[in-house]
Design a protein around this motif. Structure first.
Motif, PDB file in Angstrom:
ATOM      1  N   ASP A  62     -33.136  -5.110 -30.063  1.00  0.00           N
ATOM      2  CA  ASP A  62     -32.157  -4.606 -31.023  1.00  0.00           C
ATOM      3  C   ASP A  62     -30.881  -5.437 -30.953  1.00  0.00           C
ATOM      4  O   ASP A  62     -30.764  -6.375 -30.161  1.00  0.00           O
ATOM      5  CB  ASP A  62     -31.866  -3.120 -30.797  1.00  0.00           C
ATOM      6  CG  ASP A  62     -31.339  -2.816 -29.401  1.00  0.00           C
ATOM      7  OD1 ASP A  62     -30.676  -3.681 -28.795  1.00  0.00           O
ATOM      8  OD2 ASP A  62     -31.584  -1.702 -28.920  1.00  0.00           O
ATOM      9  N   PHE A  63     -29.937  -5.086 -31.801  1.00  0.00           N
ATOM     10  CA  PHE A  63     -28.689  -5.834 -31.918  1.00  0.00           C
ATOM     11  C   PHE A  63     -27.889  -5.828 -30.617  1.00  0.00           C
ATOM     12  O   PHE A  63     -27.360  -6.861 -30.198  1.00  0.00           O
ATOM     13  CB  PHE A  63     -27.845  -5.254 -33.063  1.00  0.00           C
ATOM     14  CG  PHE A  63     -26.491  -5.891 -33.197  1.00  0.00           C
ATOM     15  CD1 PHE A  63     -26.362  -7.143 -33.773  1.00  0.00           C
ATOM     16  CD2 PHE A  63     -25.355  -5.248 -32.736  1.00  0.00           C
ATOM     17  CE1 PHE A  63     -25.121  -7.751 -33.878  1.00  0.00           C
ATOM     18  CE2 PHE A  63     -24.102  -5.840 -32.846  1.00  0.00           C
ATOM     19  CZ  PHE A  63     -23.997  -7.097 -33.425  1.00  0.00           C
ATOM     20  N   VAL A  64     -27.794  -4.681 -29.962  1.00  0.00           N
ATOM     21  CA  VAL A  64     -27.001  -4.566 -28.740  1.00  0.00           C
ATOM     22  C   VAL A  64     -27.571  -5.482 -27.652  1.00  0.00           C
ATOM     23  O   VAL A  64     -26.832  -6.186 -26.963  1.00  0.00           O
ATOM     24  CB  VAL A  64     -26.915  -3.102 -28.255  1.00  0.00           C
ATOM     25  CG1 VAL A  64     -26.253  -3.003 -26.896  1.00  0.00           C
ATOM     26  CG2 VAL A  64     -26.161  -2.256 -29.274  1.00  0.00           C
ATOM     27  N   GLU A  65     -28.877  -5.481 -27.518  1.00  0.00           N
ATOM     28  CA  GLU A  65     -29.500  -6.346 -26.512  1.00  0.00           C
ATOM     29  C   GLU A  65     -29.238  -7.822 -26.824  1.00  0.00           C
ATOM     30  O   GLU A  65     -28.897  -8.597 -25.929  1.00  0.00           O
ATOM     31  CB  GLU A  65     -31.004  -6.087 -26.464  1.00  0.00           C
ATOM     32  CG  GLU A  65     -31.706  -6.894 -25.392  1.00  0.00           C
ATOM     33  CD  GLU A  65     -33.175  -6.572 -25.270  1.00  0.00           C
ATOM     34  OE1 GLU A  65     -33.925  -7.473 -24.847  1.00  0.00           O
ATOM     35  OE2 GLU A  65     -33.583  -5.429 -25.572  1.00  0.00           O
ATOM     36  N   ALA A  66     -29.374  -8.218 -28.070  1.00  0.00           N
ATOM     37  CA  ALA A  66     -29.121  -9.603 -28.457  1.00  0.00           C
ATOM     38  C   ALA A  66     -27.669  -9.991 -28.168  1.00  0.00           C
ATOM     39  O   ALA A  66     -27.384 -11.070 -27.650  1.00  0.00           O
ATOM     40  CB  ALA A  66     -29.440  -9.800 -29.938  1.00  0.00           C
ATOM     41  N   TYR A  67     -26.756  -9.107 -28.482  1.00  0.00           N
ATOM     42  CA  TYR A  67     -25.329  -9.362 -28.264  1.00  0.00           C
ATOM     43  C   TYR A  67     -25.031  -9.512 -26.768  1.00  0.00           C
ATOM     44  O   TYR A  67     -24.344 -10.453 -26.347  1.00  0.00           O
ATOM     45  CB  TYR A  67     -24.505  -8.220 -28.865  1.00  0.00           C
ATOM     46  CG  TYR A  67     -23.019  -8.475 -28.877  1.00  0.00           C
ATOM     47  CD1 TYR A  67     -22.388  -8.904 -30.028  1.00  0.00           C
ATOM     48  CD2 TYR A  67     -22.240  -8.273 -27.735  1.00  0.00           C
ATOM     49  CE1 TYR A  67     -21.020  -9.122 -30.054  1.00  0.00           C
ATOM     50  CE2 TYR A  67     -20.877  -8.496 -27.750  1.00  0.00           C
ATOM     51  CZ  TYR A  67     -20.270  -8.918 -28.910  1.00  0.00           C
ATOM     52  OH  TYR A  67     -18.912  -9.149 -28.922  1.00  0.00           O
ATOM     53  N   LEU A  88     -18.279  -5.445 -29.304  1.00  0.00           N
ATOM     54  CA  LEU A  88     -19.619  -4.908 -29.550  1.00  0.00           C
ATOM     55  C   LEU A  88     -19.546  -3.453 -30.017  1.00  0.00           C
ATOM     56  O   LEU A  88     -20.221  -3.067 -30.974  1.00  0.00           O
ATOM     57  CB  LEU A  88     -20.482  -5.031 -28.294  1.00  0.00           C
ATOM     58  CG  LEU A  88     -21.880  -4.424 -28.360  1.00  0.00           C
ATOM     59  CD1 LEU A  88     -22.684  -4.992 -29.521  1.00  0.00           C
ATOM     60  CD2 LEU A  88     -22.599  -4.644 -27.035  1.00  0.00           C
ATOM     61  N   CYS A  92     -20.798  -2.033 -33.586  1.00  0.00           N
ATOM     62  CA  CYS A  92     -21.732  -0.899 -33.705  1.00  0.00           C
ATOM     63  C   CYS A  92     -21.173   0.156 -34.662  1.00  0.00           C
ATOM     64  O   CYS A  92     -21.913   0.707 -35.483  1.00  0.00           O
ATOM     65  CB  CYS A  92     -22.000  -0.287 -32.331  1.00  0.00           C
ATOM     66  SG  CYS A  92     -23.037  -1.311 -31.267  1.00  0.00           S
ATOM     67  N   LEU A  95     -21.569  -1.152 -38.202  1.00  0.00           N
ATOM     68  CA  LEU A  95     -22.962  -1.052 -38.639  1.00  0.00           C
ATOM     69  C   LEU A  95     -23.363   0.395 -38.904  1.00  0.00           C
ATOM     70  O   LEU A  95     -24.108   0.690 -39.838  1.00  0.00           O
ATOM     71  CB  LEU A  95     -23.888  -1.681 -37.600  1.00  0.00           C
ATOM     72  CG  LEU A  95     -23.806  -3.201 -37.474  1.00  0.00           C
ATOM     73  CD1 LEU A  95     -24.579  -3.677 -36.257  1.00  0.00           C
ATOM     74  CD2 LEU A  95     -24.295  -3.885 -38.733  1.00  0.00           C
TER      75      LEU A  95
END
Length: 197
Positions: A62-67, A88, A92, A95
């Protein structure tokens, strides 16, 4: 958490400290809800960090992991980075608001549109059956092979017009549009609804 403040007040409150005195009740509600959201997002980020293998070569889930991985790699390599947990959490929040309500409302309107237009619904179903079948889920790669579905989604969004007024923007320079002069630093509100007419 279901009671939010008008987005215009929220934007203005960020820009003008004076508004917290003018709109006392709304400002307090906005501030309380802001804290609730950031507590939620920070908790989610912390949970990701506990379970995350930052050196993994697998695709982020997901986005958080990528960030968090990008932030880690930049720090590990000694590169200057603007990736922070505070940024971050703010992303979030962006988004969440940009996607949640508009997506839910678009889906709700589309379902109602299809109920009122059974011929359209039937054509969408036929296209999905022909292209996707029943043995797999639809993916983004299928988009170009589903023109009727795409047209139906576009028409639903045009008719629903969920965000007729966009967020406040500011001109960065003097500009003339169709003979109308707009000076630098003018606050403008794009009217998306006019595009769909």
């Amino acid at each position: 958490m279901h009671s939010m403040v008008n987005p215009c007040i929220a934007i203005l409150a960020q820009e003008l400290d004076l508004l917290k005195y003018v709109f006392r009740g709304s400002y307090k509600l906005l501030d309380r809800n802001r804290k609730l959201f950031f507590d939620f997002f920070n908790h989610q980020i912390e949970e990701h960090e506990k379970e995350l293998d930052l050196d993994s070569l697998e695709e982020p889930t997901d986005f958080v992991e990528a960030y968090l991985r990008e932030m880690y790699l930049a720090e590990k390599n000694g590169n200057q980075t603007f990736f922070t947990k505070k940024q971050l959490a703010n992303m979030c929040l962006d988004l969440w608001f940009a996607g949640m309500e508009t997506t839910a409302n678009t889906l709700e309107f589309t379902v109602l549109y299809l109920i009122r237009n059974p011929t359209v619904k039937k054509k969408v179903q036929e296209e999905l059956d022909q292209v996707i079948g029943t043995s797999r889920l639809i993916t983004l790669k299928d988009k170009c092979n589903l023109p009727y579905l795409q047209a139906t989604i576009n028409e639903s969004q045009r008719m629903a017009n969920l965000l007729p007024l966009n967020l406040l923007h500011k001109t960065t320079r003097d500009v003339t549009i169709h003979g109308h002069f707009i000076p630098k630093n003018t606050c403008i509100v794009p009217q998306i609804g006019n595009i769909f007419i």
